[in-house]
Each structure stands twice: as structure tokens, then as C-alpha cells.
Design a protein around this motif. Sequence first.
Motif, PDB file in Angstrom:
ATOM      1  N   MET A  23       0.839  -1.176   0.000  1.00 23.51           N
ATOM      2  CA  MET A  23       0.000   0.000   0.000  1.00 23.51           C
ATOM      3  C   MET A  23       0.884   1.239   0.000  1.00 23.51           C
ATOM      4  SD  MET A  23      -2.648   1.085   2.965  1.00 23.51           S
ATOM      5  CE  MET A  23      -1.929   2.385   3.910  1.00 23.51           C
ATOM      6  N   PRO A  24       0.795   2.069  -1.002  1.00 23.79           N
ATOM      7  CA  PRO A  24       1.602   3.289  -1.011  1.00 23.79           C
ATOM      8  C   PRO A  24       1.098   4.313   0.008  1.00 23.79           C
ATOM      9  CG  PRO A  24       0.316   3.112  -3.040  1.00 23.79           C
ATOM     10  CD  PRO A  24       0.031   1.899  -2.216  1.00 23.79           C
ATOM     11  N   SER A  25       2.024   5.044   0.574  1.00 25.93           N
ATOM     12  CA  SER A  25       1.690   6.144   1.479  1.00 25.93           C
ATOM     13  C   SER A  25       1.818   7.445   0.710  1.00 25.93           C
ATOM     14  CB  SER A  25       2.635   6.154   2.683  1.00 25.93           C
ATOM     15  OG  SER A  25       2.464   4.984   3.440  1.00 25.93           O
ATOM     16  N   ILE A  26       0.961   8.397   1.027  1.00 28.21           N
ATOM     17  CA  ILE A  26       0.920   9.627   0.241  1.00 28.21           C
ATOM     18  C   ILE A  26       1.105  10.847   1.127  1.00 28.21           C
ATOM     19  CG2 ILE A  26      -0.518  11.084  -1.250  1.00 28.21           C
ATOM     20  CD1 ILE A  26      -1.832   8.491  -2.238  1.00 28.21           C
ATOM     21  N   GLY A  27       1.929  11.755   0.669  1.00 29.82           N
ATOM     22  CA  GLY A  27       2.081  13.062   1.280  1.00 29.82           C
ATOM     23  C   GLY A  27       1.987  14.103   0.180  1.00 29.82           C
ATOM     24  N   THR A  28       1.390  15.226   0.484  1.00 32.54           N
ATOM     25  CA  THR A  28       1.279  16.299  -0.499  1.00 32.54           C
ATOM     26  C   THR A  28       1.727  17.611   0.133  1.00 32.54           C
ATOM     27  OG1 THR A  28      -1.020  16.788   0.085  1.00 32.54           O
ATOM     28  CG2 THR A  28      -0.659  15.198  -1.687  1.00 32.54           C
ATOM     29  N   ALA A  29       2.165  18.523  -0.706  1.00 28.04           N
ATOM     30  CA  ALA A  29       2.555  19.850  -0.237  1.00 28.04           C
ATOM     31  C   ALA A  29       2.298  20.865  -1.336  1.00 28.04           C
ATOM     32  CB  ALA A  29       4.029  19.875   0.155  1.00 28.04           C
ATOM     33  N   LYS A  30       2.011  22.081  -0.897  1.00 24.48           N
ATOM     34  CA  LYS A  30       1.822  23.194  -1.817  1.00 24.48           C
ATOM     35  C   LYS A  30       2.585  24.385  -1.263  1.00 24.48           C
ATOM     36  CE  LYS A  30      -1.683  26.138  -3.945  1.00 24.48           C
ATOM     37  NZ  LYS A  30      -3.120  26.435  -4.043  1.00 24.48           N
ATOM     38  N   TRP A  31       3.366  25.037  -2.119  1.00 22.51           N
ATOM     39  CA  TRP A  31       4.130  26.231  -1.754  1.00 22.51           C
ATOM     40  C   TRP A  31       3.626  27.387  -2.587  1.00 22.51           C
ATOM     41  CZ3 TRP A  31       7.372  27.268   2.093  1.00 22.51           C
ATOM     42  CH2 TRP A  31       8.091  28.471   2.042  1.00 22.51           C
ATOM     43  N   GLU A  32       3.459  28.559  -1.952  1.00 22.08           N
ATOM     44  CA  GLU A  32       3.031  29.758  -2.665  1.00 22.08           C
ATOM     45  C   GLU A  32       4.026  30.878  -2.388  1.00 22.08           C
ATOM     46  OE1 GLU A  32      -0.842  30.341  -0.999  1.00 22.08           O
ATOM     47  OE2 GLU A  32      -1.787  28.989  -2.428  1.00 22.08           O
ATOM     48  N   GLY A  33       4.494  31.514  -3.444  1.00 22.41           N
ATOM     49  CA  GLY A  33       5.383  32.656  -3.288  1.00 22.41           C
ATOM     50  C   GLY A  33       6.843  32.288  -3.404  1.00 22.41           C
ATOM     51  N   ASP A  34       7.683  33.275  -3.086  1.00 23.01           N
ATOM     52  CA  ASP A  34       9.129  33.049  -3.176  1.00 23.01           C
ATOM     53  C   ASP A  34       9.629  32.349  -1.921  1.00 23.01           C
ATOM     54  OD1 ASP A  34       9.433  34.961  -1.158  1.00 23.01           O
ATOM     55  OD2 ASP A  34      10.009  36.556  -2.532  1.00 23.01           O
ATOM     56  N   LEU A  35      10.922  32.063  -1.886  1.00 22.34           N
ATOM     57  CA  LEU A  35      11.492  31.281  -0.794  1.00 22.34           C
ATOM     58  C   LEU A  35      11.348  31.960   0.564  1.00 22.34           C
ATOM     59  CD1 LEU A  35      13.090  28.821   0.202  1.00 22.34           C
ATOM     60  CD2 LEU A  35      15.181  30.121  -0.272  1.00 22.34           C
ATOM     61  N   LYS A  36      11.732  33.219   0.665  1.00 21.92           N
ATOM     62  CA  LYS A  36      11.786  33.856   1.984  1.00 21.92           C
ATOM     63  C   LYS A  36      10.442  34.390   2.480  1.00 21.92           C
ATOM     64  CE  LYS A  36      16.588  34.585   2.560  1.00 21.92           C
ATOM     65  NZ  LYS A  36      17.613  35.391   3.151  1.00 21.92           N
ATOM     66  N   SER A  37       9.573  34.833   1.607  1.00 26.89           N
ATOM     67  CA  SER A  37       8.299  35.376   2.089  1.00 26.89           C
ATOM     68  C   SER A  37       7.119  34.467   1.796  1.00 26.89           C
ATOM     69  CB  SER A  37       8.047  36.765   1.488  1.00 26.89           C
ATOM     70  OG  SER A  37       7.885  36.663   0.081  1.00 26.89           O
ATOM     71  N   GLY A  38       7.356  33.380   1.078  1.00 31.28           N
ATOM     72  CA  GLY A  38       6.271  32.457   0.751  1.00 31.28           C
ATOM     73  C   GLY A  38       5.875  31.601   1.936  1.00 31.28           C
ATOM     74  N   ARG A  39       4.902  30.739   1.679  1.00 27.47           N
ATOM     75  CA  ARG A  39       4.444  29.824   2.716  1.00 27.47           C
ATOM     76  C   ARG A  39       3.932  28.555   2.064  1.00 27.47           C
ATOM     77  NH1 ARG A  39      -0.900  29.362   3.243  1.00 27.47           N
ATOM     78  NH2 ARG A  39      -0.895  28.844   5.454  1.00 27.47           N
ATOM     79  N   GLY A  40       3.906  27.497   2.853  1.00 29.82           N
ATOM     80  CA  GLY A  40       3.437  26.223   2.338  1.00 29.82           C
ATOM     81  C   GLY A  40       2.534  25.508   3.311  1.00 29.82           C
ATOM     82  N   GLU A  41       1.841  24.530   2.775  1.00 30.14           N
ATOM     83  CA  GLU A  41       0.992  23.646   3.566  1.00 30.14           C
ATOM     84  C   GLU A  41       1.286  22.225   3.130  1.00 30.14           C
ATOM     85  OE1 GLU A  41      -3.033  24.769   2.757  1.00 30.14           O
ATOM     86  OE2 GLU A  41      -2.880  26.648   3.862  1.00 30.14           O
ATOM     87  N   PHE A  42       1.247  21.285   4.080  1.00 31.30           N
ATOM     88  CA  PHE A  42       1.472  19.893   3.742  1.00 31.30           C
ATOM     89  C   PHE A  42       0.397  19.035   4.390  1.00 31.30           C
ATOM     90  CE2 PHE A  42       3.605  20.412   7.781  1.00 31.30           C
ATOM     91  CZ  PHE A  42       3.216  19.276   8.483  1.00 31.30           C
ATOM     92  N   VAL A  43       0.187  17.865   3.810  1.00 29.97           N
ATOM     93  CA  VAL A  43      -0.696  16.863   4.377  1.00 29.97           C
ATOM     94  C   VAL A  43      -0.003  15.517   4.231  1.00 29.97           C
ATOM     95  CG1 VAL A  43      -2.947  15.719   4.239  1.00 29.97           C
ATOM     96  CG2 VAL A  43      -2.771  18.167   3.776  1.00 29.97           C
ATOM     97  N   ALA A  44       0.074  14.779   5.327  1.00 32.15           N
ATOM     98  CA  ALA A  44       0.589  13.411   5.316  1.00 32.15           C
ATOM     99  C   ALA A  44      -0.597  12.490   5.529  1.00 32.15           C
ATOM    100  CB  ALA A  44       1.623  13.225   6.415  1.00 32.15           C
ATOM    101  N   GLY A  45      -0.787  11.562   4.607  1.00 38.09           N
ATOM    102  CA  GLY A  45      -1.978  10.716   4.679  1.00 38.09           C
ATOM    103  C   GLY A  45      -3.205  11.548   4.402  1.00 38.09           C
ATOM    104  N   GLU A  46      -4.234  11.312   5.180  1.00 35.56           N
ATOM    105  CA  GLU A  46      -5.483  12.049   4.977  1.00 35.56           C
ATOM    106  C   GLU A  46      -5.721  13.131   6.010  1.00 35.56           C
ATOM    107  OE1 GLU A  46      -8.835   9.470   4.473  1.00 35.56           O
ATOM    108  OE2 GLU A  46      -7.748   8.158   3.108  1.00 35.56           O
ATOM    109  N   SER A  47      -4.995  13.088   7.137  1.00 39.53           N
ATOM    110  CA  SER A  47      -5.400  13.987   8.212  1.00 39.53           C
ATOM    111  C   SER A  47      -4.279  14.689   8.973  1.00 39.53           C
ATOM    112  CB  SER A  47      -6.254  13.214   9.223  1.00 39.53           C
ATOM    113  OG  SER A  47      -5.489  12.159   9.788  1.00 39.53           O
ATOM    114  N   ILE A  48      -3.033  14.375   8.680  1.00 37.05           N
ATOM    115  CA  ILE A  48      -1.936  15.018   9.403  1.00 37.05           C
ATOM    116  C   ILE A  48      -1.432  16.164   8.536  1.00 37.05           C
ATOM    117  CG2 ILE A  48       0.358  14.736  10.401  1.00 37.05           C
ATOM    118  CD1 ILE A  48      -0.335  11.708  10.586  1.00 37.05           C
ATOM    119  N   GLY A  49      -1.570  17.379   9.018  1.00 41.22           N
ATOM    120  CA  GLY A  49      -1.192  18.507   8.190  1.00 41.22           C
ATOM    121  C   GLY A  49      -0.587  19.632   8.986  1.00 41.22           C
TER     122      GLY A  49
END
Length: 141
Positions: A1-27
Motif C-alpha cells: 500500500m503506497p503512502s501519500i504526502g502532499t505539499a503546496k508552496w506559494e510565493g518566493d522562498l523567503k516570504s512564501g508559505r506552504g501547507e502539507f498533508v501526510a496521509g489524509e489527516s496530518i497537516g
Amino acid sequence: MPSIGTAKWEGDLKSGRGEFVAGESIGGNYSFKSRFEDGDGANPEQLIGAAHAACFSMALSNMLAEAGHTPQSVETTAKVTLKLLDSGPTITKIELTTVGTVPGLDEAAFLEHAEAAKAGCPVSKALAGVEEITLDASLAG
């Protein structure tokens, strides 16, 4: 069974921000400050540390049980060091610290099983490119 993690980054490196999710509920959220400074939020190295600690604890518990010494508990911390090298940010060290509560097992046998778990857990194998992975293993009490 594969495990899935996702992430999204918005903006440049120093002023940007990101969100991640591991599985279905850990974020969580992450940013330059949470990764390279002391800012609020998570960072990928914390996730690597949690994954390594979890995998190692499971592997060690399994090895102990297969040897006839089912543990009451195995608690592990993985401290992940990220350094800014000339080649770029690099994970240079992971320090595993584990404490087991294993009735009827002596310290030498526990350490032997812990070393085997460090070498054999799938996350340890995946992190083989890390320059240094240390282990401090002891029995509770």
C-alpha cells in the motif's frame, strides 16, 4: 500500500508559505522561518524525524518480540540536523535516542537489537545518504 504526502508552496522562498498533508489527516504549515530560523510552523525535517522515530520504534519492537522479549514500550526521538553547506541545505546528522521498557532483557541485548533496527528499518535505509546517524539506546529504569 503506497503512502501519500502532499505539499503546496506559494510565493518566493523567503516570504512564501506552504501547507502539507501526510496521509489524509496530518497537516501543517511551513515557511522559510519555520525551516531555517525559529519561526512558527513545521518543517520537512520534523516530518523526517517523526517518520524515522516511528519506523525505528516499530522495527525494534518487532525484533524484540520475535526474540521472545515483547516490549511494554519503545520511545524514540530523532533529532534531525539541517546545515547550510556550500552545496546547499543538507541534512548532515540524525541522532536517534531510544528508551525501551522490556521486562527480562539486559542492556547489552537491548543495544544489539537497537543497532539491528537502526540498520534495518525502511526509513533508515531510505536515509542512507545522511552522513551520520547515531544511536543512543537504553532500557528504562
